[in-house]
Design a protein around this motif. Structure first.
Motif, mmCIF file in Angstrom:
data_model
loop_
_atom_site.group_PDB
_atom_site.id
_atom_site.type_symbol
_atom_site.label_atom_id
_atom_site.label_comp_id
_atom_site.label_asym_id
_atom_site.label_seq_id
_atom_site.Cartn_x
_atom_site.Cartn_y
_atom_site.Cartn_z
ATOM 1 N N LEU A 115 0.857 -1.182 0.000
ATOM 2 C CA LEU A 115 0.000 0.000 0.000
ATOM 3 C C LEU A 115 0.895 1.234 0.000
ATOM 4 C CD1 LEU A 115 -2.685 -1.094 2.636
ATOM 5 C CD2 LEU A 115 -2.816 -1.255 0.156
ATOM 6 N N THR A 116 0.637 2.169 -0.915
ATOM 7 C CA THR A 116 1.510 3.327 -1.067
ATOM 8 C C THR A 116 0.687 4.598 -1.283
ATOM 9 O OG1 THR A 116 1.651 3.225 -3.494
ATOM 10 C CG2 THR A 116 3.153 1.807 -2.242
ATOM 11 N N ASP A 117 1.393 5.724 -1.360
ATOM 12 C CA ASP A 117 0.723 6.946 -1.782
ATOM 13 C C ASP A 117 0.717 6.983 -3.312
ATOM 14 O OD1 ASP A 117 3.261 7.665 -2.621
ATOM 15 O OD2 ASP A 117 3.408 9.453 -1.365
ATOM 16 N N LYS A 118 0.237 8.065 -3.900
ATOM 17 C CA LYS A 118 0.094 8.124 -5.357
ATOM 18 C C LYS A 118 1.434 8.076 -6.076
ATOM 19 C CE LYS A 118 -0.068 13.207 -5.466
ATOM 20 N NZ LYS A 118 -0.878 14.384 -5.890
ATOM 21 N N ASN A 119 2.529 8.358 -5.360
ATOM 22 C CA ASN A 119 3.861 8.335 -5.963
ATOM 23 C C ASN A 119 4.614 7.035 -5.686
ATOM 24 O OD1 ASN A 119 3.696 11.037 -7.022
ATOM 25 N ND2 ASN A 119 4.002 11.791 -4.928
ATOM 26 N N GLY A 120 3.926 6.059 -5.100
ATOM 27 C CA GLY A 120 4.550 4.769 -4.835
ATOM 28 C C GLY A 120 5.345 4.714 -3.551
ATOM 29 N N LYS A 121 5.172 5.711 -2.659
ATOM 30 C CA LYS A 121 5.913 5.746 -1.402
ATOM 31 C C LYS A 121 5.025 5.317 -0.242
ATOM 32 C CE LYS A 121 8.948 9.486 -2.970
ATOM 33 N NZ LYS A 121 9.449 10.862 -2.695
ATOM 34 N N SER A 122 5.640 4.740 0.763
ATOM 35 C CA SER A 122 4.896 4.305 1.946
ATOM 36 C C SER A 122 5.724 4.556 3.190
ATOM 37 C CB SER A 122 4.544 2.821 1.843
ATOM 38 O OG SER A 122 5.714 2.038 1.765
ATOM 39 N N GLY A 123 5.087 4.435 4.327
ATOM 40 C CA GLY A 123 5.769 4.672 5.585
ATOM 41 C C GLY A 123 5.047 5.728 6.395
ATOM 42 N N LYS A 124 5.597 6.042 7.560
ATOM 43 C CA LYS A 124 4.979 7.005 8.457
ATOM 44 C C LYS A 124 4.900 8.383 7.795
ATOM 45 C CE LYS A 124 5.172 8.653 13.212
ATOM 46 N NZ LYS A 124 5.918 8.600 14.507
ATOM 47 N N GLY A 125 3.714 8.970 7.839
ATOM 48 C CA GLY A 125 3.519 10.294 7.284
ATOM 49 C C GLY A 125 2.983 10.313 5.870
ATOM 50 N N PHE A 126 2.953 9.156 5.204
ATOM 51 C CA PHE A 126 2.433 9.090 3.841
ATOM 52 C C PHE A 126 0.965 8.644 3.869
ATOM 53 C CE2 PHE A 126 6.999 8.571 3.107
ATOM 54 C CZ PHE A 126 7.205 9.506 2.099
ATOM 55 N N LYS A 127 0.137 9.277 3.086
ATOM 56 C CA LYS A 127 -1.269 8.886 2.967
ATOM 57 C C LYS A 127 -1.383 7.745 1.967
ATOM 58 C CE LYS A 127 -5.916 10.600 1.978
ATOM 59 N NZ LYS A 127 -6.735 11.767 1.563
ATOM 60 N N LEU A 128 -1.830 6.593 2.440
ATOM 61 C CA LEU A 128 -1.889 5.407 1.600
ATOM 62 C C LEU A 128 -3.153 5.452 0.735
ATOM 63 C CD1 LEU A 128 -0.744 2.738 4.213
ATOM 64 C CD2 LEU A 128 0.644 4.052 2.592
#
Length: 366
Positions: A255-268
Motif C-alpha cells: 500500500l503506497t501513496d500516489k507516488n509509490g511511497k509508503s511509511g509514516k507520514g504518507f497517505k496510503l
C-alpha cells in the motif's frame, strides 16, 4: 496458458469491465456463478456458434461444488446457501455510457437430484425444461426445501442468468480474460476469488495497480473496513495468503501513496499486487508442457515493439488524446497514469487494429 479443447467446459471467460465491476457475493454464490459460466459457449472455440439464448438454464451439481473444495458432507448445505439470496444480489458495471446496475440471475431453483433425473427422462425434449419445472411445482418440491435440508439427499441448483449479464460472460471477442475453474479450487474467501480473477486480467504484466477507492468500490467495501489495518487484516491478508497456498501463483501486495511511497507520514491511497507463477509451473513451461493462451496479451507483439516501447507509446500525449475515449474516467485506466499505461499496453497487444488513426510507431518519434 494453453487451454485444451477437452477442458473448455471448465473455462471461464469474463469481460474485463465485469472483472472490475462492483458487487459482493458470498463464497458459495460466487462458486455457483463461476460453475455456471464455465458451462457457457466459448464463442468460436465452442461448437455452439449461434448466439446464446438468454433463457438457457445451467445446472450445478454436488460434484461441481466438491471440485471447488467443498467438503462432500457439506455440499447440500452449501448449495442451499448459494441459492438463498442470489436472486436479490446486484452488480454494478462501469460502461462507456454510464454505470449499469442489474441483477445476476433471472431465476434460481434448487431441488433433489433424483427427482430431476426422473422428470428429465419423462420430458426429454422439453424446451428449457418448462414441463419439468411445472412438475416440480406440482409436486410442491420447491416448497419442501427445509425438509431436504434435514436429510443427506443430493440436491442441485438451476439458474438462468439475467439478460443484462449475458454480454459480459458469453461469446466475447475482445477485452476479456480467461481462466480455468480448477485454478480457484479450495478458495474459501470471496475476496480470494475476486483478487485472483483481477490478477489473471493482468497475468502478462505480473502486477496490478489500483487506487484504494476503486478497490473498495469493486469489492463493495465503501462502508466497511475504513481503517487500513482492518482492510489488511480482513481482506488483503486473507486473500493473498489463500492465493499463495492454494493457487498456481505466489503473490504479495503493498500500500503506497500516489507516488509509490509508503511509511509514516504518507497517505496510503494505492494498492499494488505483484505475482508470478510458482516454480513448478515455470519448470513445466520450460519442458514445453504449458504454453500461453492465444487470448492473453503476452502472446502477441505489435509491429515488433517490446513492452517498454509500448509503454512509451501509451504515455505519448498524442496517443492519449486520440484514444482517451476508449476508457471511462471512473475506470482504473482513467484514474492514474499507471492504470492507463497497463490498460493500453494490454489492449495494443490483444487487438492493435483498434489503434488505427496513424502508424503505431509514429508515437515513438514524438
Amino acid at each position: 496458458m494453453d487451454y485444451e479443447k477437452s477442458d473448455e467446459k471448465d473455462l471461464i471467460t469474463l469481460n474485463n469491465d465485469m472483472i472490475r465491476a462492483s458487487y459482493k457475493l458470498s463464497v458459495n454464490e460466487i462458486r455457483l456463478i463461476l460453475i455456471a459460466i464455465a458451462q457457457m459457449p466459448k464463442g468460436e472455440k465452442d461448437k455452439e456458434s449461434v448466439p446464446l439464448d438468454p433463457m438457457k438454464p445451467y445446472y450445478i451439481t454436488k460434484a461441481d461444488f466438491i471440485r471447488l473444495g467443498v467438503e462432500p458432507n457439506n455440499v447440500a448445505r452449501e448449495i442451499r446457501s448459494a441459492c438463498s439470496d442470489l436472486l436479490d444480489r446486484k452488480i454494478f458495471i462501469d460502461t462507456p455510457i454510464g454505470v449499469l446496475g442489474t441483477h445476476w440471475v433471472h431465476n434460481i431453483l434448487h431441488f433433489k437430484t433424483d427427482i430431476f433425473e426422473e422428470l428429465k427422462r419423462k420430458y426429454p425434449n422439453s424446451k428449457y425444461d418448462d414441463d419439468f419445472i411445472r412438475q416440480l411445482r406440482k409436486h410442491n418440491l420447491l416448497d419442501s426445501l427445509p425438509m431436504i435440508a434435514k436429510s443427506d439427499d443430493n440436491i442441485m441448483a438451476r439458474i438462468i442468468f439475467h439478460a443484462d449479464i449475458i454480454p459480459y460472460i458469453s461469446e466475447l471477442r475482445q477485452h476479456f480474460t480467461q481462466l480455468k475453474l480448477d485454478e480457484m479450487a479450495g478458495f474459501s474467501s470471496f475476496y480470494s476469488f475476486r483478487i485472483y480473477i483481477m490478477m489473471m486480467q493482468w497475468r502478462d504484466t505480473g502486477f496490478v495497480i489500483s487506487t484504494l477507492a476503486a478497490f473498495r468500490e469493486m469489492l463493495d467495501l465503501t462502508d466497511k473496513y475504513d481503517a487500513v489495518k482492518d482492510l489488511r487484516k480482513r481482506v488483503l491478508d486473507v486473500a493473498i495468503d489463500e492465493i499463495n497456498e492454494k493457487s498456481l501463483y505466489t503473490a504479495s501486495y503493498s500500500l503506497t501513496d500516489k507516488n509509490g511511497k509508503s511509511g509514516k507520514g504518507f497517505k496510503l491511497t494505492h494498492l499494488k499486487i505483484k505475482f508470478k507463477p510458482k516454480a513448478k509451473i515455470i519448470k513445466s513451461k520450460a519442458k514445453g508442457k504449458t504454453e500461453r493462451d492465444a487470448n492473453t496479451a503476452d502472446m502477441f507483439t505489435v509491429d515488433g515493439l517490446n513492452d517498454k516501447q509500448l509503454g512509451r507509446i501509451a504515455r505519448n500525449p498524442a496517443f492519449m488524446a486520440e484514444y482517451n475515449h476508449l476508457v471511462s474516467p471512473t475506470s482504473l485506466a482513467g484514474q492514474s497514469q499507471q492504470g492507463w499505461e497497463l490498460e493500453m499496453v494490454n489492449r495494443l497487444k490483444k487487438d492493435a487494429s483498434q489503434f488505427s488513426k496513424r502508424p503505431i510507431r509514429e508515437y515513438l518519434e514524438y
